[in-house]
Design an enzyme around this catalytic site. Sequence first.
Site, PDB file in Angstrom:
ATOM      1  N   ASP A   1       0.841  -1.191   0.000  1.00 65.66           N
ATOM      2  CA  ASP A   1       0.000   0.000   0.000  1.00 65.66           C
ATOM      3  C   ASP A   1       0.880   1.247   0.000  1.00 65.66           C
ATOM      4  O   ASP A   1       1.976   1.230  -0.574  1.00 65.66           O
ATOM      5  CB  ASP A   1      -0.919  -0.036   1.227  1.00 65.66           C
ATOM      6  CG  ASP A   1      -2.239   0.687   1.019  1.00 65.66           C
ATOM      7  OD1 ASP A   1      -2.199   1.879   0.705  1.00 65.66           O
ATOM      8  OD2 ASP A   1      -3.307   0.065   1.181  1.00 65.66           O
TER       9      ASP A   1
ATOM     10  N   HIS B   1      -3.497   6.143   3.699  1.00 64.07           N
ATOM     11  CA  HIS B   1      -4.262   5.008   3.169  1.00 64.07           C
ATOM     12  C   HIS B   1      -3.740   3.687   3.716  1.00 64.07           C
ATOM     13  O   HIS B   1      -4.509   2.843   4.211  1.00 64.07           O
ATOM     14  CB  HIS B   1      -4.181   5.023   1.638  1.00 64.07           C
ATOM     15  CG  HIS B   1      -5.089   4.071   0.947  1.00 64.07           C
ATOM     16  ND1 HIS B   1      -4.702   2.801   0.577  1.00 64.07           N
ATOM     17  CD2 HIS B   1      -6.370   4.199   0.533  1.00 64.07           C
ATOM     18  CE1 HIS B   1      -5.704   2.186  -0.037  1.00 64.07           C
ATOM     19  NE2 HIS B   1      -6.727   3.020  -0.073  1.00 64.07           N
TER      20      HIS B   1
ATOM     21  N   SER C   1     -11.073  -0.492  -0.812  1.00 63.14           N
ATOM     22  CA  SER C   1      -9.817  -0.536  -0.054  1.00 63.14           C
ATOM     23  C   SER C   1     -10.069  -0.873   1.405  1.00 63.14           C
ATOM     24  O   SER C   1      -9.258  -1.540   2.052  1.00 63.14           O
ATOM     25  CB  SER C   1      -9.091   0.814  -0.126  1.00 63.14           C
ATOM     26  OG  SER C   1      -8.509   1.020  -1.373  1.00 63.14           O
TER      27      SER C   1
END
Length: 588
Positions: free
Chosen positions: A175, A216, A521
């Site tokens: 990620d 994220h 996600s």
Amino acid sequence: MKRWMTLGLVGLVACGESTPPIYEPKDCPDAVESSRPRPVAQSQAVSAGEGEDFIVQYHRTVSAAASTQAAGDAVVRTGGLVRARWSQLGAVAARLTPEVRQKLAKDPQVLAIYPDHPVYAFSNGRPPPVTAGSTAEYTDGLKMVQANAVWDANDDGVLDADAPVGSSIRVCVIDSGWDDRHPELKAAYVGGKDFVDGDDDPRDYDTQAQTWGGGHGTHTAATIVAQLASTGSVNPSEDSAGVVGVAPGVELLVARVLNTQGSGKLSAILSAMEWCQQQGAKLASLSLGSDKSNPLEQDAFQKALNGGMLSIAASGNSGTGDPSTEPGVAFPAAYPSVLAVGAVDFDGEHPSFSQVGAEIALVAPGVDVLSAALTESTAYSLLDVGGARYTSRSLEFAPVGVYEGPLVYCGLGGSRTACGAAATCEGFVAYVDRGGTDSQGEGLTFAKKVTSMRRAGARAVIIGNNDPSDGVGRFTLGTVGSWLPTASVSYQDGEALKKLSATQARMSLVSVDYQRLTGTSMATPHVTGVAALVWSARPSLTAAQVRDILQKSAAPLPRGSAKGSRNDTYGYGLVQAKDALKLLETYP
């Protein structure tokens, strides 16, 4: 995704005694320059000079290692710059000029040359996890996938003795990197690598620009492995003591492949997959993807599965809700060797953004999922006007800070003159309505409104929603920058605030280490965590068997569907940890 910076209020120079008392439409000193977003540097180039990034695949006529070494040497001799080599794939990543690419294309040993296409933001074991905390850490998503029912059957906030928690299972989160300061993640981390900057520091951080990314990877990692009783700063309205992950006992590996802008390259994915396997990962969690497939990528994921690592990836957020225009499942989720995950809301309903297709295997919570954010990067809003508290929400990318001053109604806030003579360089709190267009006929973004208000002398901005049914809304300033503290209010409260010009207002944006995000996600790490629980309960399982158990134990959706049936929207259904462990009791 929130990518906010922790900024103090930017002071503006007072107008001075020489300013005439009659209002004139001119910028306050320093306002224009200070309102510009800070430049965010691109990730440091692998090399200087011309060229683009490609992946060159060679025919393997000798051993894989020798073939790849020879391939890399050939690229260098031709004039390219080799960035990475993958012996298992017989390929290299390289920067090539058009001339070098033409030469390589004529080489009979070259099997194919692929663009290094972008992908996005769609040793010692770790110590035992903290065993006691609070049930307030059990998020809606956690409970929806039954994780707490596996390791806290009596719901007392304490991990049950000998319950599966993911112990000894290494999970590689591929990620945007992580926040090494966050208390939820520190205890689980066992190693990482940065495939953006090419070092061993996988923080979600741009060292050149000295700015953090969007968080994220921190959010997705914490959904898997956040710890009990490891609370950061929380939003009081969430009534939460922080969060706990689906599998708080796993060992966390972090592979950074996305830069602080949320994008990366296919070559980084290939390198990360190889590294994760070398580190002994059983699971790879990829909350990212692309609309482009690549045979080398497909080969890499198949080899990972053959080698014992199960890859779990997001289906993508470009769904339309219209079968005639659906883009299908993104890659790598669409490859047969990858478990593709779609999103549902907390009612088990399909959100239109979640991409669908025949490859969907499972779904999990992906709407308003609470998890960790970059520390001190997110904020909640407290707004008082005339001594009364108004419900408000901080805009994405707005800095933390406190400002008190007179409220000034500035219409749509499309220019520095919108506030009229009430705007002074001594500072004020600007109220502006949502919507409108600028002088060029383009939509007035929140960023444009805030920039105009800063130029007029405002120190904080209130955005009034124009949709009576939308509450305070969820809005963004669009990018990291030196913005003013900015918060939104409902249409109804906005109408009341318009009548309170000159009333004293106080806005406080207070930092918080958790945030709610939406997307496939967010769904993906829920499935990864459940897989880790199953695998830790029986470490002898193969990757294919873990996938089989998750699919057979899923709660079918839509409700009323037969157990074990699947469809292109929900796959086999909602992943269920407790039911998976129950199935494991009778599984061969």
